[in-house]
Design a protein around this motif. Structure first.
Motif, short mmCIF file in Angstrom:
data_model
loop_
_atom_site.label_atom_id
_atom_site.label_comp_id
_atom_site.label_asym_id
_atom_site.label_seq_id
_atom_site.Cartn_x
_atom_site.Cartn_y
_atom_site.Cartn_z
N UNK A 67 -4.29 -3.95 -13.94
CA UNK A 67 -5.40 -4.09 -13.00
C UNK A 67 -6.71 -3.49 -13.49
N UNK A 68 -6.70 -2.83 -14.65
CA UNK A 68 -7.89 -2.11 -15.08
C UNK A 68 -8.97 -2.96 -15.71
N UNK A 69 -8.67 -4.21 -16.04
CA UNK A 69 -9.68 -5.08 -16.66
C UNK A 69 -10.66 -5.57 -15.61
N UNK A 70 -11.95 -5.68 -15.97
CA UNK A 70 -12.96 -6.11 -14.98
C UNK A 70 -12.62 -7.44 -14.31
N UNK A 71 -12.03 -8.37 -15.06
CA UNK A 71 -11.71 -9.68 -14.49
C UNK A 71 -10.55 -9.65 -13.50
N UNK A 72 -9.87 -8.49 -13.43
CA UNK A 72 -8.74 -8.35 -12.52
C UNK A 72 -9.09 -7.52 -11.29
N UNK A 73 -10.37 -7.40 -10.97
CA UNK A 73 -10.79 -6.56 -9.85
C UNK A 73 -10.21 -7.06 -8.52
N UNK A 74 -10.20 -8.37 -8.34
CA UNK A 74 -9.66 -8.93 -7.10
C UNK A 74 -8.17 -8.65 -6.99
N UNK A 75 -7.48 -8.77 -8.11
CA UNK A 75 -6.04 -8.48 -8.13
C UNK A 75 -5.78 -7.02 -7.78
N UNK A 76 -6.63 -6.11 -8.29
CA UNK A 76 -6.51 -4.69 -7.96
C UNK A 76 -6.70 -4.47 -6.47
N UNK A 77 -7.70 -5.14 -5.90
CA UNK A 77 -7.99 -5.02 -4.47
C UNK A 77 -6.79 -5.46 -3.63
N UNK A 78 -6.19 -6.56 -4.01
CA UNK A 78 -5.05 -7.09 -3.25
C UNK A 78 -3.79 -6.25 -3.47
N UNK A 79 -3.63 -5.72 -4.68
CA UNK A 79 -2.46 -4.88 -4.96
C UNK A 79 -2.50 -3.60 -4.14
N UNK A 80 -3.69 -3.00 -4.00
CA UNK A 80 -3.82 -1.80 -3.17
C UNK A 80 -3.47 -2.07 -1.72
N UNK A 81 -3.90 -3.23 -1.21
CA UNK A 81 -3.56 -3.59 0.16
C UNK A 81 -2.05 -3.80 0.32
N UNK A 82 -1.45 -4.49 -0.65
CA UNK A 82 0.00 -4.71 -0.60
C UNK A 82 0.75 -3.38 -0.60
N UNK A 83 0.23 -2.40 -1.34
CA UNK A 83 0.87 -1.08 -1.41
C UNK A 83 0.87 -0.41 -0.04
N UNK A 84 -0.27 -0.38 0.65
CA UNK A 84 -0.32 0.33 1.93
C UNK A 84 0.49 -0.40 3.00
N UNK A 85 0.51 -1.74 2.95
CA UNK A 85 1.34 -2.48 3.91
C UNK A 85 2.80 -2.15 3.67
N UNK A 86 3.22 -2.17 2.40
CA UNK A 86 4.62 -1.88 2.07
C UNK A 86 5.00 -0.47 2.50
N UNK A 87 4.13 0.51 2.22
CA UNK A 87 4.46 1.90 2.55
C UNK A 87 4.52 2.12 4.07
N UNK A 88 3.65 1.44 4.81
CA UNK A 88 3.69 1.59 6.27
C UNK A 88 5.00 1.02 6.84
N UNK A 89 5.48 -0.10 6.28
CA UNK A 89 6.74 -0.67 6.73
C UNK A 89 7.93 0.16 6.28
N UNK A 90 7.86 0.70 5.07
CA UNK A 90 8.93 1.59 4.59
C UNK A 90 9.01 2.83 5.48
N UNK A 91 7.86 3.34 5.89
CA UNK A 91 7.84 4.49 6.79
C UNK A 91 8.58 4.20 8.09
N UNK A 92 8.41 2.99 8.62
CA UNK A 92 9.14 2.62 9.83
C UNK A 92 10.65 2.63 9.60
#
Length: 615
Positions: A67-92
């Motif tokens: 995700x560190x390449x400039x052209x992958x900025x959108x992918x980084x943005x979506x991966x971060x969102x996927x992480x918090x969604x997953x962690x919130x569900x795992x917490x449940x």
């Protein structure tokens, strides 16, 4: 006259080295990895735990590569969102699996947990300490809030808001004070960063969300009654004093193993040593039970040795540097853009806020990285590293060769002397480290290394380092094991000369004096060490065993050292009743009544004993 050239490989390293760049925090992660490898080889430990910690480093560099390449900025943005969604569900999913032995509940949280337990699955893989879940939620909830505030598109903001709401609710149910404080700091920093760069509309939204969050937290604390846990006396008794003792004992252990630490995942097994260095029964109940060091930097040092300490300090120093630059309104630092826009803004701000929560949480806890969430340890730093591109530096026109040649004759001898001196001291520390690791093995009865070999290593270290508390304490322990009491006394007194408050040395010196037939002197030393609780737990071990007849002397010592320790009276009373010695039990309670006039329990117990005697 032609200028003499340096070897080609030297010029290549110096002139080309600037072409190779690690990501931000990359050096710390490499040190962390080196500590993991060195610690596993030299000190050993739990392989499963080592794999989890190793995955954290792998995940950092994989995230940066992906995700560190400039052209992958959108992918980084979506991966971060996927992480918090997953962690919130795992917490449940984790809520019905929280370890009952460590739960702190009230009527409201108990109802929520009961509901979760009735509708959600149970799994052994998800069983964990409440602080393990709470710490993870506190660290990553600010990232979810970042998506709520400045995510790209309304769908992403809604997903971020739902994830944050779930995380906040789950965190409140755990009733973890430290994690709640960490979340508050993380959200505060996120608010400051967003406020600095936001429009008036965004600042209004930020204010509304802050009000809603604070109101929700205050309402829960008030309705559940958990606000009582935040009064100063409770905070000090439940956390402050015990944490100070844990840190002090950890530092004693680290003085024995300053290079490698005590081994991966070995903290729980080694922690009882400074509490009772001569007792081969390490099950000392709450007195000798700690899962981790309750501090992020200390735990990294304990498990990963000197490399781990440098990794934790380096990462913290770099984050603080970036934070101060941001708060000062700087837009760049060392050529690094500190105001990434577009898809990189959320991971950057969320990562900085998550690191703030991690630092506050890590001041008194380590639970989240002591269990299943260990691979996520470097994710907050990975988010920052992926959001900030380190520029390549142009080659400097400054010529270092003439300067180096000019001072060559002076610099080389001085450098060699410094290197030799450092290596000499390092050798001494290595001898202490090796001797102490063998000492721990002997004490735990994993192996039986030669006491003479351990003694020889400590003596070598002493000749190099001089009179050091760790070496003298180690020699005192060896001589006590060999029953050479006068030598043990001599070395332990030398250790105390360097550090009069060295508790393990005081405990061992008391043992040596008692074995030499000097019980009064031993009791004075044990009073200085505040050893009453130690003797109480030794007695408790024996009281619950087949050798319960040996428990009585320990309870008597505990009472003599601290006549106000009620638990020692009750344990000794139980012993007397078990062995039909009611007169002695009544005499004991009479003594307790005199020593504890403000407590009603001695009177109650005395009345019960009199009734038993009349039957």
């Amino acid at each position: 006259m032609p200028t003499k050239r340096f070897p080609v490989w030297v010029e290549t390293v110096v002139s080309k080295g600037a072409d190779y760049r690690l990501p931000l925090f990359g050096s710390s992660v490499l040190l962390y990895t080196a500590g993991l490898i060195v610690g596993l080889i030299t000190a050993g430990g739990n392989l499963g735990r080592a794999i989890l910690l190793g995955l954290a480093a792998v995940l950092f560099f994989f995230s940066w590569w992906l995700f560190g390449k400039p052209q992958h900025a959108k992918l980084l943005h979506e991966a971060g969102l996927a992480l918090v969604i997953a962690l919130s569900l795992i917490g449940l999913l984790i809520l019905p699996n929280l370890d009952d032995d460590y739960l702190r509940t009230n009527s409201l949280s108990a109802s929520v947990l009961k509901l979760a337990s009735s509708i959600l699955p149970h799994s052994e893989m998800l069983v964990m300490h409440r602080n393990t879940l709470a710490g993870m939620l506190a660290i990553f909830a600010p990232l979810a809030m970042a998506y709520t505030l400045i995510g790209k598109g309304w769908r992403i903001r809604i997903c971020g808001g739902i994830s944050f709401g779930l995380m906040l609710g789950e965190l409140l149910v755990t009733n973890s004070r430290g994690s709640l404080a960490a979340l508050a700091v993380g959200l505060l920093l996120l608010g400051i960063l967003v406020w600095q760069r936001g429009s008036k509309r965004l600042q209004l939204i930020l204010g509304v969300l802050a009000l809603v969050t604070v109101t929700t937290m205050a309402f829960y604390l008030a309705v559940s009654g958990q606000y009582r846990l935040f009064n100063p006396q409770t905070l000090l008794n439940d956390g402050g004093l015990s944490r100070l003792e844990v840190w002090q004992d950890t530092i004693y252990i680290l003085s024995d193993v300053p290079l490698t630490g005590m081994g991966i995942g070995e903290y729980k097994n080694i922690y009882p040593f400074p509490r009772d260095p001569l007792n081969d029964l390490v099950n000392l109940g709450n007195y000798g039970s700690q899962e981790h060091a309750h501090n992020l930097i200390l735990q990294c040092y304990v498990e990963l040795g000197l490399f781990g300490l440098l990794a934790a300090l380096g990462a913290t120093a770099l984050w603080l540097t970036l934070l101060f630059q941001l708060l000062a309104g700087k837009k760049s630092w060392q050529g690094i853009d500190l105001t990434p826009n577009g898809n990189k803004a959320v991971p950057f701000m969320g990562g900085m806020a998550a690191m703030a929560a991690l630092q506050v949480y890590g001041a008194t806890e380590y639970s989240s990285w002591n269990g299943q969430f260990a691979p996520l340890f470097w994710i907050p730093t990975a988010l920052i590293a992926c959001s900030c591109t380190i520029p390549f530096r142009a080659k400097s026109k400054y010529s270092w060769k003439p300067k180096l040649r000019r001072y060559f004759l002076f610099a080389v001898p001085v450098s060699l002397l410094l290197i030799v001196g450092c290596l000499w001291q390092f050798w001494g520390l290595a001898e202490v480290n090796a001797a102490s690791l063998e000492k721990f093995q002997y004490w735990r009865e994993q192996q039986k290394p030669s006491l003479l070999e351990i003694q020889k290593k400590y003596e070598n270290a002493s000749s190099i380092l001089g009179w050091d508390s760790a070496t003298e304490r180690g020699l005192g322990w060896v001589f006590l094991q060999r029953n050479l009491l006068s030598q043990a006394e001599q070395h332990l007194k030398m250790s105390l000369k360097n550090n009069p408050e060295d508790r393990p040395s005081l405990l061992m010196l008391g043992e040596a004096l008692e074995k030499e037939g000097r019980p009064m002197e031993a009791m004075e030393i044990w009073k200085q060490a505040k050893a009453s609780i130690l003797f109480y737990w030794r007695g408790r071990q024996l009281l619950d065993s087949q050798n319960d007849l040996e428990a009585e002397p320990f309870f008597l010592k505990a009472i003599a050292l601290n006549p106000q320790h009620w638990e020692s009276y009750t344990a000794l009373e139980m012993f007397y009743i078990r062995h039909s010695r009611l007169k002695e039990a009544m005499s004991l309670m009479e003594h307790a009544k005199a020593e504890l006039p403000d407590r009603f329990e001695p009177v109650e117990e005395l009345n019960k004993l009199k009734e038993m005697a009349m039957r």
